[in-house]
Write an enzyme that holds these catalytic residues in place. Sequence first.
Site, short mmCIF file in Angstrom:
data_model
loop_
_atom_site.label_atom_id
_atom_site.label_comp_id
_atom_site.label_asym_id
_atom_site.label_seq_id
_atom_site.Cartn_x
_atom_site.Cartn_y
_atom_site.Cartn_z
CG HIS A 149 -0.42 0.03 2.52
ND1 HIS A 149 0.37 1.01 3.16
CD2 HIS A 149 -0.59 -1.11 3.58
CE1 HIS A 149 0.74 0.67 4.23
NE2 HIS A 149 0.07 -0.40 4.65
CB CYS B 66 0.92 -3.65 5.01
SG CYS B 66 -0.51 -4.06 5.33
#
Length: 168
Positions: free
Chosen positions: A121, A143
């Site tokens: 992301h 992430c």
Amino acid sequence: MYLVKYLFLLAIITPTFVNASVDQLIKAKVDLVVVNKSESSMSIYHQGQKLKTYRIAMGDTPQGHKLKEGDQRTPQGRYTLDYKKSDSAFYKSIHISYPNEEDRLRASALGVSPGGMIMIHGQNPNSPLTPEQAQQFNWTNGCIAVTNKEMDELWRVIEEGTPIEIWP
């Protein structure tokens, strides 16, 4: 001497795409993404040829495989980039198919939840840091983060179903 000539010839006839432009990346379909956690890098490939490498940020505890929800680790292994999320809290995101069956069995044996929602992301919209400053720190919950500009690029060149390998 023959080795030097061979390497020179190989360098001339082998096309190089490392750090290619977005237009070049779009023409060469990305068929593999490789994350090297120890180098804080993510590279995209087409037919074994590295196209581009990105500096990444990960979770606060990047070493080791993700074992359970909340451990701040990024998983290791082979997964699939299975869907894109344009309304992500962190700009845009591409979902990683963690946990797989092995991850679920391991977590079950430990009596914990494996967690999930691991993504590639963009930036944290609430960060006071510039994109370049933010990439110097591991700040995610497991992430893989890139700048928003890089996320736009990845969004255009990575298709759903692309494999991703995450190395220690």
